[in-house]
Design an enzyme around this catalytic site. Structure first.
Site, short mmCIF file in Angstrom:
data_model
loop_
_atom_site.label_atom_id
_atom_site.label_comp_id
_atom_site.label_asym_id
_atom_site.label_seq_id
_atom_site.Cartn_x
_atom_site.Cartn_y
_atom_site.Cartn_z
N THR A 12 3.64 -10.91 -0.95
CA THR A 12 2.73 -11.66 -0.07
C THR A 12 1.32 -11.30 -0.52
OG1 THR A 12 2.46 -9.84 1.51
CG2 THR A 12 4.35 -11.32 1.86
N ASN A 54 -2.62 5.25 7.87
CA ASN A 54 -2.74 5.80 6.52
C ASN A 54 -4.05 5.36 5.87
OD1 ASN A 54 0.51 6.08 4.98
ND2 ASN A 54 0.04 6.23 7.14
N TYR A 70 2.25 -7.32 16.28
CA TYR A 70 2.70 -6.43 15.20
C TYR A 70 3.53 -5.29 15.76
CZ TYR A 70 2.43 -2.43 11.98
OH TYR A 70 2.74 -1.34 11.21
N LYS A 123 8.41 -9.44 -1.66
CA LYS A 123 8.13 -10.88 -1.69
C LYS A 123 6.79 -11.18 -2.38
CE LYS A 123 7.36 -14.56 1.73
NZ LYS A 123 7.24 -14.83 3.17
N GLY A 173 -6.28 -7.02 23.13
CA GLY A 173 -5.21 -6.02 23.33
C GLY A 173 -5.42 -4.75 22.53
N THR A 186 5.88 2.73 12.73
CA THR A 186 4.49 3.06 13.04
C THR A 186 4.38 3.72 14.42
OG1 THR A 186 2.41 2.01 13.64
CG2 THR A 186 4.32 0.64 13.81
N ASP A 187 3.30 4.48 14.60
CA ASP A 187 3.05 5.06 15.94
C ASP A 187 2.61 3.98 16.93
OD1 ASP A 187 0.49 4.56 14.92
OD2 ASP A 187 -0.31 6.55 15.36
N GLU A 188 2.28 2.79 16.43
CA GLU A 188 1.76 1.75 17.33
C GLU A 188 2.82 1.27 18.32
OE1 GLU A 188 -0.95 -1.05 15.53
OE2 GLU A 188 -1.39 0.33 13.90
N PHE A 234 0.83 -1.21 0.00
CA PHE A 234 0.00 0.00 0.00
C PHE A 234 0.87 1.27 0.00
CE2 PHE A 234 -2.37 2.72 3.32
CZ PHE A 234 -2.99 3.51 2.36
N LEU A 254 10.26 -0.45 3.77
CA LEU A 254 8.84 -0.51 4.15
C LEU A 254 8.33 -1.94 4.29
CD1 LEU A 254 8.78 1.96 1.54
CD2 LEU A 254 6.88 2.44 3.05
N ALA A 255 9.05 -2.92 3.74
CA ALA A 255 8.52 -4.30 3.75
C ALA A 255 8.23 -4.73 5.17
CB ALA A 255 9.53 -5.25 3.11
P1 NAD Z 1 1.34 -3.60 3.31
O1 NAD Z 1 1.03 -4.81 4.12
O2 NAD Z 1 0.31 -3.02 2.41
O3 NAD Z 1 2.62 -3.89 2.39
C1 NAD Z 1 3.74 -4.58 2.86
C2 NAD Z 1 4.58 -4.99 1.66
O4 NAD Z 1 5.73 -5.71 2.15
C3 NAD Z 1 3.85 -5.91 0.68
O5 NAD Z 1 4.10 -5.50 -0.65
C4 NAD Z 1 4.47 -7.28 0.96
O6 NAD Z 1 4.47 -8.13 -0.17
C5 NAD Z 1 5.89 -6.89 1.38
N1 NAD Z 1 6.51 -7.91 2.22
C6 NAD Z 1 5.97 -8.52 3.31
N2 NAD Z 1 6.85 -9.43 3.80
C7 NAD Z 1 7.95 -9.37 3.03
C8 NAD Z 1 9.19 -10.05 3.05
N3 NAD Z 1 9.45 -10.99 3.97
N4 NAD Z 1 10.12 -9.74 2.12
C9 NAD Z 1 9.86 -8.80 1.17
N5 NAD Z 1 8.69 -8.13 1.10
C10 NAD Z 1 7.75 -8.41 2.02
O7 NAD Z 1 1.87 -2.54 4.35
P2 NAD Z 1 1.74 -0.94 4.35
O8 NAD Z 1 0.48 -0.58 5.01
O9 NAD Z 1 2.06 -0.43 3.01
O10 NAD Z 1 2.93 -0.58 5.35
C11 NAD Z 1 4.26 -0.36 4.87
C12 NAD Z 1 5.16 0.00 6.03
O11 NAD Z 1 4.65 1.16 6.69
C13 NAD Z 1 5.24 -1.10 7.10
O12 NAD Z 1 6.56 -1.16 7.54
C14 NAD Z 1 4.30 -0.61 8.18
O13 NAD Z 1 4.71 -1.08 9.44
C15 NAD Z 1 4.44 0.89 8.07
N6 NAD Z 1 3.27 1.68 8.50
C16 NAD Z 1 2.02 1.42 7.99
C17 NAD Z 1 0.94 2.23 8.36
C18 NAD Z 1 -0.43 2.03 7.79
O14 NAD Z 1 -1.38 2.70 8.21
N7 NAD Z 1 -0.64 1.15 6.82
C19 NAD Z 1 1.14 3.27 9.27
C20 NAD Z 1 2.44 3.50 9.76
C21 NAD Z 1 3.48 2.70 9.36
P1 TYD Z 2 -6.89 -1.26 11.11
O1 TYD Z 2 -7.25 -0.67 9.79
O2 TYD Z 2 -6.71 -2.75 11.22
O3 TYD Z 2 -5.60 -0.48 11.61
P2 TYD Z 2 -4.84 -0.53 13.07
O4 TYD Z 2 -5.37 -1.64 13.86
O5 TYD Z 2 -3.41 -0.73 12.66
O6 TYD Z 2 -5.10 0.82 13.69
O7 TYD Z 2 -8.00 -0.84 12.17
C1 TYD Z 2 -8.32 0.52 12.44
C2 TYD Z 2 -9.29 0.55 13.59
O8 TYD Z 2 -10.52 -0.06 13.16
C3 TYD Z 2 -8.83 -0.26 14.79
O9 TYD Z 2 -9.25 0.41 15.97
C4 TYD Z 2 -9.58 -1.58 14.67
C5 TYD Z 2 -10.88 -1.18 13.99
N1 TYD Z 2 -11.46 -2.21 13.10
C6 TYD Z 2 -12.81 -2.60 13.26
O10 TYD Z 2 -13.52 -2.10 14.14
N2 TYD Z 2 -13.32 -3.55 12.42
C7 TYD Z 2 -12.56 -4.12 11.42
O11 TYD Z 2 -13.07 -5.00 10.69
C8 TYD Z 2 -11.20 -3.71 11.25
C9 TYD Z 2 -10.33 -4.30 10.19
C10 TYD Z 2 -10.69 -2.73 12.11
#
Ligand code: NAD
Ligand code: TYD
Length: 350
Positions: A37, A186, A156, A35, A289, A131-133, A12, A82-83
């Site tokens: 996934t 995001n 995670y 990879k 959790g 991540t902020d998590e 993403f 980012l992976a």
């Molecule tokens: P995503 O799950 O959409 O994408 C992850 C990508 O990593 C995928 O393309 C997957 O194929 C690849 N991948 C997974 N395992 C792999 C491996 N072993 N080797 C090579 N590639 C691999 O994740 P995202 O939401 O795009 O997040 C990207 C980064 O940003 C992550 O590090 C995540 O922790 C961080 N992040 C995400 C958010 C969010 O809201 N999505 C917020 C803050 C930080």
């Molecule tokens: P999510 O998109 O999984 O992000 P994160 O857990 O990393 O913040 O979830 C966002 C919020 O929405 C989180 O508080 C969990 C809640 N949620 C639901 O209530 N129902 C759902 O089906 C999903 C996927 C998330």
């Protein structure tokens, strides 16, 4: 000409970062290592795959030999990492996978960078996206700053916290030129329809139940993904080595309020009678959790690098909903496994 490794570029956020860098920096060679996934789809990058400065390598960051060889062959001067395994719910059902990719995978990249970068370290940069998590959960008040103590609660966030610690340790111990950013939730195009916003758009459209965890009172701080990609560009080029930057949208929403807003927008867009989609809301067992509230103080990034979010949330959400409604084919493709066929056609049969 610089060669930059972007890991997870088919995911993403990664796909938005790849797109931005490939288009904005024609004099960089961008190598996307992924990879593929369930979350990684080359369909996310169709518009840039033919650019001469872009190439794709299918590979697993857990494979240390592959990473070492790739560094030897390509002579990267920068890494944007980012992976990751990124879905909290999946980390609850399968924590170990998160340790492999998020911890071991990150350490493999750090090792490869450390061994490959012997000189001109001031021209190198290892940028770890986090991540902020990792900061855990806030109560009703307060914001996460860069000084907030780490307190992860899910497998995670524990794995991401661990990877952050390794990145800092490689800076402090080996002098690796690292930078880290910790971003809030995001939203935007190309997000796998398992996370809240794309899942609920999909379910509303198809009249399926909307599974709200617990009472829907958890709060998230939402940032438009393209604003995150812009922040990554700024931090990669101008962030100070060894520093951490928080990135957030100043945009807190209780889940249930966000879901109701989505229902109202979708009723309008789908020409439904007002209130129709809200009837799909179904309260289900809470996530184990489940962190109550995330909210980010991104003033350091604004002060040092002059970055601010560009979009108002309501505008961004409308754009996002429009995108998913217009890209039903993408949704079908990424959920059906057709993208695996696409990969074979694009890359294996050439
Ligand atoms: P995503 O799950 O959409 O994408 C992850 C990508 O990593 C995928 O393309 C997957 O194929 C690849 N991948 C997974 N395992 C792999 C491996 N072993 N080797 C090579 N590639 C691999 O994740 P995202 O939401 O795009 O997040 C990207 C980064 O940003 C992550 O590090 C995540 O922790 C961080 N992040 C995400 C958010 C969010 O809201 N999505 C917020 C803050 C930080
Ligand atoms: P999510 O998109 O999984 O992000 P994160 O857990 O990393 O913040 O979830 C966002 C919020 O929405 C989180 O508080 C969990 C809640 N949620 C639901 O209530 N129902 C759902 O089906 C999903 C996927 C998330």
């Amino acid at each position: 000409m610089k060669t930059i490794l972007i890991t997870g570029g088919a995911g993403f956020i990664g796909s938005h970062v790849v797109r931005l860098f490939v288009k904005k920096y024609p004099d960089y060679r961008i190598v996307n290592l992924d990879k593929l996934t369930y979350a990684g789809n080359l369909a996310n990058l169709k518009d840039v795959e033919k650019y001469p400065n872009y190439s794709f390598v299918k590979g697993d960051i857990v494979d240390g030999d592959l990473i070492r060889k790739l560094f030897e062959e390509k002579q990267f001067s920068g890494v944007i990492h980012l992976a990751a395994e990124s879905h909290v719910d999946r980390s609850i059902s399968n924590p170990t996978e998160f340790v492999f990719t998020n911890v071991i995978g990150t350490v493999n990249l750090l090792n490869a960078a450390r061994h490959s970068w012997k000189e001109q370290l001031e021209e190198k940069r290892f940028y770890h996206i986090s991540t902020d998590e990792v900061y855990g959960s806030l109560g009703e008040a307060g914001l996460f700053t860069e000084e907030t103590r780490y307190d992860p609660h899910s497998p995670y966030s524990a794995s991401k916290a661990s990877s952050d610690h390794f990145v800092r340790a490689y800076h402090d111990t080996f002098g690796l030129p690292v930078v880290i950013s910790n971003c809030s939730n995001n939203y935007g195009s190309f997000q796998f329809p398992e996370k809240l916003i794309p899942l609920f758009i999909h379910n509303i459209r198809n009249n399926k139940p909307l599974p709200v965890y617990g009472k829907g009172e958890n709060v998230r701080d939402w940032l438009w993904v393209e604003d995150h990609a812009r922040a990554i560009d700024e931090i990669f080029h101008r962030g100070r080595v060894g520093q951490t930057y928080n990135i957030g949208g100043h945009n807190e929403w209780k889940n249930i309020d966000l879901i109701r807003l989505m229902c109202r927008i979708m009723d309008r867009k789908l020409n439904r009678v007002g209130g129709t989609s809200e009837k799909l809301i179904t309260y289900v067992k809470d996530r184990a959790g489940h962190d109550l509230r995330y909210a980010i103080d991104s003033s350091k990034l604004q002060r040092e690098l002059n970055w601010t979010p560009s979009l108002q949330f309501e505008e961004g959400l409308e754009k996002t909903i429009d995108w998913y409604l217009e890209n039903e084919a993408w949704l079908q493709e990424v959920t059906s496994g057709d993208y695996q066929k696409y990969y074979e056609e694009q890359y294996l049969k050439r």
